[in-house]
Write a protein that holds these residues in place. Structure first.
Motif, PDB file in Angstrom:
ATOM      1  N   TYR A  93       1.246  26.922  19.048  1.00 18.96           N
ATOM      2  CA  TYR A  93       0.017  26.437  18.425  1.00 18.96           C
ATOM      3  C   TYR A  93      -0.897  25.874  19.507  1.00 18.96           C
ATOM      4  N   TYR A  94      -2.139  26.333  19.493  1.00 21.62           N
ATOM      5  CA  TYR A  94      -3.120  25.945  20.491  1.00 21.62           C
ATOM      6  C   TYR A  94      -4.266  25.164  19.852  1.00 21.62           C
ATOM      7  N   CYS A  95      -4.626  24.088  20.492  1.00 24.43           N
ATOM      8  CA  CYS A  95      -5.822  23.336  20.119  1.00 24.43           C
ATOM      9  C   CYS A  95      -7.035  24.002  20.763  1.00 24.43           C
ATOM     10  N   ASN A  96      -8.142  23.965  20.057  1.00 25.04           N
ATOM     11  CA  ASN A  96      -9.376  24.584  20.516  1.00 25.04           C
ATOM     12  C   ASN A  96     -10.534  23.652  20.220  1.00 25.04           C
ATOM     13  N   ALA A  97     -11.498  23.605  21.128  1.00 26.78           N
ATOM     14  CA  ALA A  97     -12.649  22.741  20.893  1.00 26.78           C
ATOM     15  C   ALA A  97     -13.912  23.346  21.481  1.00 26.78           C
ATOM     16  N   GLY A 112      -6.132  24.083  24.724  1.00 34.01           N
ATOM     17  CA  GLY A 112      -5.032  23.316  25.261  1.00 34.01           C
ATOM     18  C   GLY A 112      -3.943  24.240  25.773  1.00 34.01           C
ATOM     19  N   GLN A 113      -2.853  23.632  26.260  1.00 34.88           N
ATOM     20  CA  GLN A 113      -1.783  24.423  26.864  1.00 34.88           C
ATOM     21  C   GLN A 113      -0.823  24.995  25.826  1.00 34.88           C
ATOM     22  N   GLY A 114      -0.906  24.510  24.605  1.00 40.98           N
ATOM     23  CA  GLY A 114      -0.068  25.021  23.528  1.00 40.98           C
ATOM     24  C   GLY A 114       1.173  24.185  23.310  1.00 40.98           C
ATOM     25  N   THR A 115       1.636  24.187  22.066  1.00 43.83           N
ATOM     26  CA  THR A 115       2.875  23.505  21.728  1.00 43.83           C
ATOM     27  C   THR A 115       3.680  24.413  20.796  1.00 43.83           C
TER      28      THR A 115
END
Length: 121
Positions: A93-97, A112-115
């Motif tokens: 899962y990646y955060c995006n902004a 983001g780098q992902g989790t």
């Protein structure tokens, strides 16, 4: 210029819950939208949920009714509450902004780098 750092991933059994968090830091004037995407092995990255500054949201059909996105604009954070998790939710899962980085309206769009989220018994 801007960094996105995710946390909260892990291993959970089917039917369980997880809460992902993403913190944005760096040169931030304002944030237009924040969201979550995911990528499963062998598949393309896909939208999970996204929220504008005004609070409007959109969700992937596959997560509607199970996942909830929220934001804390004062802290430049976005969250993803994931309930009733299924094996098919397993992915990174990646955060995006979409961030405004100066008063002239210049923007930064990144990830983001992902989790890792793994749903398995």
């Amino acid at each position: 210029q801007v960094q996105l750092v995710e946390s909260g991933g892990g291993l959970v059994q089917p039917g369980g819950s997880l809460r992902l968090s993403c913190a944005a830091s760096g040169r931030i004037f304002s944030i237009n939208a924040m969201g979550w995407y995911r990528q499963a092995p062998g598949k393309q990255r896909e939208l999970v949920a996204r929220m504008s500054t005004g609070g409007s949201t959109n969700y992937a059909d596959s997560v509607k009714g199970r996942f909830t996105i929220s934001r804390d604009n004062a802290k430049n954070m976005v969250y993803l509450q994931m309930n009733s998790l299924k094996a098919e939710d397993t992915a990174v899962y990646y955060c995006n902004a979409d961030v405004v980085v100066s008063m002239d309206g210049s923007t930064w769009y990144g990830w983001g780098q992902g989790t890792q989220v793994t749903v398995s018994s």
